[in-house]
Each structure stands twice: as C-alpha cells, then as structure tokens.
Design a protein around this motif. Structure first.
Motif, mmCIF file in Angstrom:
data_model
loop_
_atom_site.group_PDB
_atom_site.id
_atom_site.type_symbol
_atom_site.label_atom_id
_atom_site.label_comp_id
_atom_site.label_asym_id
_atom_site.label_seq_id
_atom_site.Cartn_x
_atom_site.Cartn_y
_atom_site.Cartn_z
ATOM 1 N N UNK A 63 68.640 48.985 90.148
ATOM 2 C CA UNK A 63 68.574 47.546 89.909
ATOM 3 C C UNK A 63 69.722 46.800 90.586
ATOM 4 N N UNK A 64 69.424 45.712 91.290
ATOM 5 C CA UNK A 64 70.497 44.915 91.889
ATOM 6 C C UNK A 64 71.328 44.212 90.820
ATOM 7 N N UNK A 65 70.775 44.149 89.611
ATOM 8 C CA UNK A 65 71.481 43.473 88.526
ATOM 9 C C UNK A 65 72.719 44.273 88.089
ATOM 10 N N UNK A 66 72.632 45.590 88.240
ATOM 11 C CA UNK A 66 73.711 46.428 87.711
ATOM 12 C C UNK A 66 74.352 47.291 88.791
ATOM 13 N N UNK A 67 73.994 47.058 90.045
ATOM 14 C CA UNK A 67 74.506 47.933 91.092
ATOM 15 C C UNK A 67 74.657 47.131 92.382
ATOM 16 N N UNK A 68 75.304 47.729 93.373
ATOM 17 C CA UNK A 68 75.437 47.055 94.667
ATOM 18 C C UNK A 68 74.231 47.305 95.559
ATOM 19 N N UNK A 69 73.235 47.964 94.990
ATOM 20 C CA UNK A 69 72.019 48.245 95.751
ATOM 21 C C UNK A 69 70.788 47.835 94.967
ATOM 22 N N UNK A 70 69.719 47.627 95.697
ATOM 23 C CA UNK A 70 68.417 47.484 95.052
ATOM 24 C C UNK A 70 67.504 48.506 95.708
ATOM 25 N N UNK A 71 66.706 49.169 94.903
ATOM 26 C CA UNK A 71 65.782 50.151 95.467
ATOM 27 C C UNK A 71 64.515 50.141 94.627
ATOM 28 N N UNK A 72 63.380 50.038 95.292
ATOM 29 C CA UNK A 72 62.108 50.088 94.568
ATOM 30 C C UNK A 72 61.029 50.637 95.479
ATOM 31 N N UNK A 73 60.006 51.176 94.877
ATOM 32 C CA UNK A 73 58.938 51.746 95.698
ATOM 33 C C UNK A 73 57.558 51.444 95.123
ATOM 34 N N UNK A 74 56.584 51.401 96.019
ATOM 35 C CA UNK A 74 55.183 51.243 95.630
ATOM 36 C C UNK A 74 54.480 52.551 95.962
ATOM 37 N N UNK A 75 53.751 53.091 95.010
ATOM 38 C CA UNK A 75 53.078 54.373 95.209
ATOM 39 C C UNK A 75 51.575 54.149 95.085
ATOM 40 N N UNK A 76 50.838 54.673 96.061
ATOM 41 C CA UNK A 76 49.383 54.489 96.025
ATOM 42 C C UNK A 76 48.809 55.194 94.797
ATOM 43 N N UNK A 77 47.676 54.712 94.352
ATOM 44 C CA UNK A 77 47.086 55.284 93.139
ATOM 45 C C UNK A 77 46.823 56.787 93.309
ATOM 46 N N UNK A 78 46.457 57.153 94.546
ATOM 47 C CA UNK A 78 46.187 58.578 94.795
ATOM 48 C C UNK A 78 47.465 59.400 94.936
ATOM 49 N N UNK A 79 48.593 58.759 94.907
ATOM 50 C CA UNK A 79 49.911 59.394 95.041
ATOM 51 C C UNK A 79 50.081 60.104 96.378
ATOM 52 N N UNK A 80 49.361 59.647 97.385
ATOM 53 C CA UNK A 80 49.509 60.302 98.690
ATOM 54 C C UNK A 80 50.389 59.496 99.646
ATOM 55 N N UNK A 81 50.699 58.231 99.273
ATOM 56 C CA UNK A 81 51.544 57.402 100.131
ATOM 57 C C UNK A 81 52.456 56.550 99.260
ATOM 58 N N UNK A 82 53.613 56.260 99.804
ATOM 59 C CA UNK A 82 54.511 55.335 99.097
ATOM 60 C C UNK A 82 55.332 54.572 100.128
ATOM 61 N N UNK A 83 55.660 53.336 99.801
ATOM 62 C CA UNK A 83 56.568 52.545 100.641
ATOM 63 C C UNK A 83 57.783 52.244 99.771
ATOM 64 N N UNK A 84 58.946 52.576 100.337
ATOM 65 C CA UNK A 84 60.177 52.565 99.546
ATOM 66 C C UNK A 84 61.182 51.604 100.194
ATOM 67 N N UNK A 85 61.587 50.584 99.447
ATOM 68 C CA UNK A 85 62.483 49.535 99.966
ATOM 69 C C UNK A 85 63.893 49.699 99.368
ATOM 70 N N UNK A 86 64.893 49.582 100.235
ATOM 71 C CA UNK A 86 66.295 49.726 99.794
ATOM 72 C C UNK A 86 67.140 48.626 100.423
ATOM 73 N N UNK A 87 68.024 48.044 99.639
ATOM 74 C CA UNK A 87 68.868 46.960 100.161
ATOM 75 C C UNK A 87 70.285 47.072 99.614
ATOM 76 N N UNK A 88 71.226 46.666 100.443
ATOM 77 C CA UNK A 88 72.598 46.528 99.992
ATOM 78 C C UNK A 88 72.747 45.094 99.478
ATOM 79 N N UNK A 89 73.207 44.941 98.244
ATOM 80 C CA UNK A 89 73.318 43.573 97.709
ATOM 81 C C UNK A 89 74.762 43.173 97.404
ATOM 82 N N UNK A 90 75.703 44.106 97.584
ATOM 83 C CA UNK A 90 77.108 43.773 97.355
ATOM 84 C C UNK A 90 77.867 44.070 98.635
ATOM 85 N N UNK A 91 79.098 43.572 98.730
ATOM 86 C CA UNK A 91 79.821 43.891 99.962
ATOM 87 C C UNK A 91 81.173 44.526 99.688
ATOM 88 N N UNK A 92 81.240 45.273 98.591
ATOM 89 C CA UNK A 92 82.482 46.017 98.317
ATOM 90 C C UNK A 92 82.636 47.100 99.380
#
Ligand code: GLA
Length: 731
Positions: free
Chosen positions: A631-660
């Motif tokens: 969670x970007x709320x509690x960390x310097x990163x945000x990370x989340x993913x979408x997984x297809x219903x068949x669980x054969x594909x996923x798209x995973x997004x990651x971001x730096x949200x702090x600059x420490x």
C-alpha cells in the motif's frame, strides 16, 4: 440459493394478511454463496436482524441465534430492528419517521409476509412486507442477493392508503445490525483535485454520520462509500470487512450507531435534511439501493466482490469494451477551431487511440463559451470556432481513422446564456436572495418535467443529428446553492425529485442509446456512485492527473469500483516522465490529454507501443481480479496486480511513491491470486526506448507457490520508479 428456516408455523409464511400471532419465530435468511443476512420475526411480528456475516452451513442453526448476542438489556427489544420505526418505543436512531394523515407522529411495523423469487440467473430477491397495525401504512424491505458475487442490494418501498397524504421525515434504504467487539470505519473525504482520502477511525458509543447536503456534485467532500472492519482495523487479506455504498447521486446520510449494548446499528439512505416527502395515498416511495458485501478475508475480497458485481450486474457493458481516447481539455482549454481540432485528430490517429474527445468550449453564440463564465445551456455549435458544426468534425475524425465524442454539461446553466434569459424559472435559485455561483454557474431544476425534457432533448438532438458520435463526457460542475424550485409544489421534494428527474432522463437516453459510451464526470470525482453508474460506462475520478497523486486516488477508488470504469488520462499535470504517467494510467481505462506533437521521438514511440501493449493486456486489467500487494499509504511503494479469472495471466504494477534515499522494492514482493500448482514466467512491459529491463534478461520459470510464498523483486528504485510486469502461465 436462499433457503428459509421456518421453525414454527410454516403456514403463516406466505400468508398475506395476518401477523404470525402464535408463539415461535420465523427466520428469513437472505443468503449468497458465502454470506447471510438473517431476519428473525418473533411472535409479536417484530422483524429484527440477528445475523450478518458468514453464512452458516446449516440454516437450522439460525434458530439458535440469541435475541442479543451480548449480555445486557435492550429495553425496547428493537435495537436490532430490520427497519426501526420512530415515535413508539424506539430509543435510538430510526430508519423511518413519519407523520400520519391524522398527525400521529409514530409508527410501528409488524411482519405480514415475505416472498422470494429468482429474478435472474444467480440473483434472488427477497421481499419482506411490513405493516403498521393501526394504519393502512406499509413498508416493504427488498433484498437482492447476488449469489456468486456475495453482494446484497437492499432498498425499501413505502406506501399507504390513509385518507390524506403522509409526511415522510426519514426513509432509510437499509437498517442493519452488526454485533462485534470493536468497529473500525474507513471513510473517504476530499475536495476538488484531492478526492478519496481514506481515514480510519474506531467507532465509539453513539453516532458517526457520513453525509452530504450539496445536492448535485454530491460527493465532492465525501463519497457514499465506506469500509467497516470488525474487531480489528481493516487488513487487505484477513479479517471481517463490510464494504458498503449507497447508489444515489444526491444528498445521502449513512449513520453508524454503537448502541448501549455496544452493537453497531447501520442506517443508510437519502439524507432527510430539507427533504420531508409528502406521500399521497396510493403512491409508492421507493428508496435508492444500499449495496454491501461482507468479506471474511479482508478488504481485498470485498473489493473483488464489488468489482465482479459491478461488471456483471450494474455498469453498462461492464464486461465489454472501452475506447482509448485523446481529449483536448488540457491541450487547448477553450482555445480551438476546426483547423486545430482536425490536426489533433491526426495526432490521435498517429498515437493509436480509438477516439477524439472534444471537451468544453464548442458551443453557444450570443454568449460564446470562451471561458467558464458563459454559455452553459446554449448547446448549439459556436459559429466562429466550428462554422461547419459537429457533423463536420465527426466526419473529419472518421476520415482520419478515429471516432469523435463531445463534452456536455446538460444539467447546468450560465447566468450569461440565452437559456437563462428565456427560462429563468428553470433555474434553481431563491427569488429573494442574491445568486451565488459555483464555478460561475447555476443548476437547472431537474425536478421540473419541462427541464427533464429539455435535457433529454439536448442530448437526443445531438445524437440524432450525429448518429456516429462515439462518446459523451457528461459533466456536472456545480453544487446546489439557494435550493428552491420555481415550479415544484413541494419545496422539500426538490433534492429528491432532482435526482429522480436526472435518472429519468438517463433511463430514457439509455433505452434509446443502450451502447453509447458515457463518461460520468463531476469536476473530477464529485459524483461517483452506483446510482449513476447504472447509466454510465465509466467515470472520471479526479481532475488531478499528476502521476503520483493518481496512484493514491485510483488506489482508493479501487476499493469500490472496477478498473474498467476508471478513466485514467496521461496529461502534463505531473512532472513524472511519460513512462511513469502511462504506467499509472494503464491501471484502468487509459486515455490521453496531451499535445502529441510535443512528444519527442522516443516518447512518441513509447506511447504508441504502450497503446498496443494495452490493447493486448487490457482484458486482464479490466476483467481480472485485483490484488493489492503493497500500500502506498503505509510504504514508499505501491504494488498491485490483476489476475485473470483462469489464473493464467496477470498484470502487475509497481511504483515508487516516496523519495527517501535508496527507497524502492528492497525485497521480493509476494504475489497473490495465482495458482500455486502452475508455472509462470515474468516479463517487463512498457520498457522505455533506450533502456534495458534487468527482468527481461531472466527467463526463469517460477511456480505460483514460489511467487506467492517467497515472491519476486520488481526492482523498483529511483531510476526505475514504475515497473509493469506481465506474469504468464508457462505450459
Ligand atoms: C471539469 C472537468 C474537466 C473538464 C472541465 C471543462 O472541470 O472535470 O475534465 O471537462 O470541466 O470545463
């Protein structure tokens, strides 16, 4: 399937007249696949909520539920009423408050009967009929249980046959009862360009109220959506969480009352503020729906339930396609002409989007819309800017190879407009008070059927003249000040009638144009609710399109709304590189609001590729299950993913949200939602031209078990501030 547990007097169940008068209780279990809401009707006919949570294996066990789950005395025996009537023995916040035709300010509601029916595949509707023993006054409680999605949609309807009108002073949609040790409420607040800031509080004894009195643009400060965690603060994948939202685009009130037994009473509905409703005999008042889902596995599951429900059952074409678009708002503001626009169509085509969206400023002649002070209401093409009209632009765009759409704000009027001059009585304003403006404009009185016809006519007229117009962005930029209707015989009906009038117009438009893509906008996210999203294919979460800010805004909307409906545009608001802004926009329904000709060669090539990648992976993002990882709320990163219903594909997004210093993904992040037994490979997407991906060098095959137990490091750091990964089953 809904099952009924009838402990005694089964024959009374479907009786249409009498209350169950003999000793014994009836249990009405409103069940989905994993959850249950159980209403008990006691021997006196009082309906109370005795369970809301996990569905019990044996429906017979509902009969074992105690009257109060806690020790202590409920003096009234209706703290947990399924619809608390005011004025009688009630001591707490009521769901219903009325003044009967004879002036009697009390009501009492006793069970008459209930019925259940399958209304669609996997959708079961239970209706509980209640009646006041002293008056021909009835309330029906409706519960639609979406079996697979674990969502319950609840509303009430009120009617009577008293001699004269009854005054409804409070008329909630839902009244629930939730016993737990502690209650943690996450609600959201904001303002223009800073929507959806979460705040989690522990509820204390008494009332906590979420509400709005803004009329239109009702959610500007506070949307009607919340998360309620039981016993411990809300976690992503563990704990009991209820996600709730009211499907109403006007004033609402949601009340959380920790009662003397320290159980939680929840009341949600239209805000009674300035809204006493006079109900004539024989007429029915139907409240908007309150929607909720219960999750025993944290807020992640609650969101996935709502997303699936929304795509399947609520949002038009929720399981269909969406158009990528290029908008001209931030590129030109009000300053454009045909030449400029046709050049932009070509830019859009070069970029690779499906549609060009012409924003504000294309209309009005007597008071041309060259800034936001004039012209709203005069929906004719401005002859100077667009001498050949919209039809010409539609054709030009189509010959450039893209579709064409427009911005409209049909509920509004500028004080300087022909509409205002012709129909001052169509404007919401007090006769003896100075006008007061929000964004220099006023709101039309949609409680007036003539205004409803006008608004419908504006949209229908444009669509009839331009049948291939591909998209409408429907904006709503002002709140209601000086609430007063020149024509409504009941001033206190205005707020309610306004929203009903709006829905009537949208209903008519949807009947005629069922597949037209419609964007719900309200100066950003001033109107995002499932009442409006019955008609709109997508919504505009915020005018704030800064890449970093957007991570937070989109993250918080994602608790309630699916990515397919969340419009994210790449603009020049933020200072982040275009890759970062693109990666952020890709988390939902992607679009652009930039000057394409200002992109350098690499940026253009990157964007063209990103659009191609998007069209290849968008089905996973739109229809997949969302798992929030960091969670970007509690960390310097945000990370989340979408997984297809068949669980054969996923798209995973990651971001730096702090600059420490040296912040980023220090360690592997555990993935979620994959199949532990299957094998996967990981590839980085959206690699900027001239840079290399350290991840794409690696061809390792991982088991789902490994990725979810040990994890994978996306290698996010200051140089790689956003990283998008595609996880693919390896066969
Ligand atoms: C609102 C919208 C913007 C834009 C302007 C046009 O602020 O949120 O996206 O359409 O109106 O006036």
């Amino acid at each position: 399937m809904i099952r009924f547990t009838i402990l005694l007097f089964a024959s009374l169940l479907f009786s249409t007249t009498a209350f169950p008068t003999a000793p014994g209780d009836t249990h009405i279990a409103i069940e989905t696949q994993h959850t249950a809401l159980v209403i008990r009707v006691d021997k006196d006919g009082d309906p109370t909520v005795v369970h809301l949570g996990k569905r019990l294996r044996n429906a017979g066990d509902y009969g074992l539920l105690p009257e109060n789950s806690k020790r202590g005395e409920d003096y009234t025996r209706i703290y947990n009423s399924a619809y608390t009537p005011a004025g009688g023995r009630n001591l707490l916040e009521p769901a219903l408050q009325v003044a009967h035709a004879d002036g009697n300010p009390s009501s009492d509601l006793r069970y008459v009967r209930h019925e259940t029916k399958n209304v669609a595949d996997g959708v079961v509707l239970t209706t509980v009929y209640l009646k006041d023993p002293q008056y021909p006054f009835e309330v029906s409680l409706h519960y639609k249980a979406y079996q697979k999605e674990d969502v319950i949609e609840q509303w009430s309807s009120i009617r009577h046959t008293e001699k004269k009108a009854v005054r409804l002073q409070k008329y909630a949609s839902a009244n629930l009862y939730i016993p737990a040790q502690k209650y943690y409420l996450t609600h959201f607040h904001g303002d223009w360009a800073k929507e959806m800031n979460p705040e989690e509080i522990q509820l204390t004894a008494g009332l906590k109220v979420l509400d709005t009195k803004l009329g239109t643009r009702a959610d500007l400060f506070q949307p009607p959506s919340f998360l309620l965690a039981l016993n411990q603060p809300a976690e992503e994948e563990t704990g009991e969480v209820i996600a709730g939202t009211l499907a109403w685009s006007g004033n609402y009130k949601i009340e959380f009352e920790v009662d003397p037994l320290r159980n939680l009473r929840l009341l949600a509905g239209i805000n009674p503020y300035a809204s006493e409703y006079t109900l004539a005999p024989g007429k029915e008042f139907v409240t908007p729906a309150f929607l909720f889902t219960y999750s025993g596995a944290g807020k992640g599951q609650a969101s996935r339930n709502l997303h699936r429900w929304a795509r399947k059952h609520r949002i038009p074409q929720g399981e269909g396609n969406r158009l990528t678009l290029l908008n001209n708002w931030e590129a030109t503001y009000f300053d454009f002409n045909e030449e400029k626009l046709t050049a932009l169509f070509k830019d859009g085509k070069k970029l690779g989007v499906d549609l060009f969206l012409l924003d504000d400023g294309w209309f009005a002649n007597k008071y041309p819309r060259n800034d936001d002070h004039t012209g709203l209401g005069d929906w004719q093409e401005n002859k100077q800017k667009l001498p050949h009209g919209l039809g010409y632009l539609v054709k030009e765009a189509e010959s450039a190879g893209i579709k064409f759409g427009i911005w409209l704000e049909p509920e509004m009027v500028s004080p300087k407009s022909e509409l205002y001059e012709k129909h001052p009585d169509w404007v919401i304003k007090l006769p003896n008070r100075a006008e007061y403006y929000f964004r220099n404009q006023l709101v039309l009185d949609l409680s007036n059927p003539k205004v409803q016809d006008f608004v419908y006519g504006v949209v229908d007229g444009i669509l009839a003249k331009n049948p291939t117009l591909g998209y409408i962005k429907w904006d709503c930029n002002a709140v209601i000040y000086n609430a007063y209707s020149a024509t409504n015989p009941n001033q206190s009906h205005l707020y309610v009638d306004y929203v009903q009038g709006l829905y009537k117009v949208l209903e008519q438009l949807r009947a005629k144009y069922p597949t037209l893509p419609l964007m719900l906008c309200s100066g950003g996210g001033g109107r995002v609710d499932y009442g409006a999203l019955k008609y709109f294919t997508e919504f505009w979460p915020s005018d704030n399109t800064d890449g970093l800010e957007r991570i937070f805004i989109q993250w918080n909307y994602s608790y309630f709304y699916p990515s397919i409906a969340t419009c994210n545009h790449i603009t020049d608001w933020g200072k982040q590189p275009i890759k970062f802004r693109t990666d952020v926009a890709m988390m939902g329904k992607m679009g652009y609001d930039i000057v394409v000709s200002k992109l350098d060669e690499k940026e253009l090539a990157f964007s063209q590729d990103a659009l191609k990648t998007y069209s290849r992976v968008k089905d996973v993002i739109w229809q997949g299950d969302l798992f929030r990882l960091v969670s970007p709320q509690t960390s310097d990163m945000a990370s989340l993913m979408y997984v297809s219903e068949k669980q054969d594909r996923a798209i995973w997004f990651n971001y730096l949200v702090g600059n420490r210093y040296r912040e980023g993904s220090q360690a592997p992040i555990r993935l979620k939602g994959l199949d532990p037994a299957r094998k996967y490979t990981i590839q980085e997407l959206n690699v900027f031209p001239g840079t290399n991906s350290p991840i794409n060098r690696n061809q390792t095959v991982y088991s789902g078990d490994y990725l979810m137990t040990v994890g994978f490091n996306p290698q996010v750091d200051a140089r790689r501030a956003s990283v998008v990964l595609e996880v693919t089953e390896s066969k």
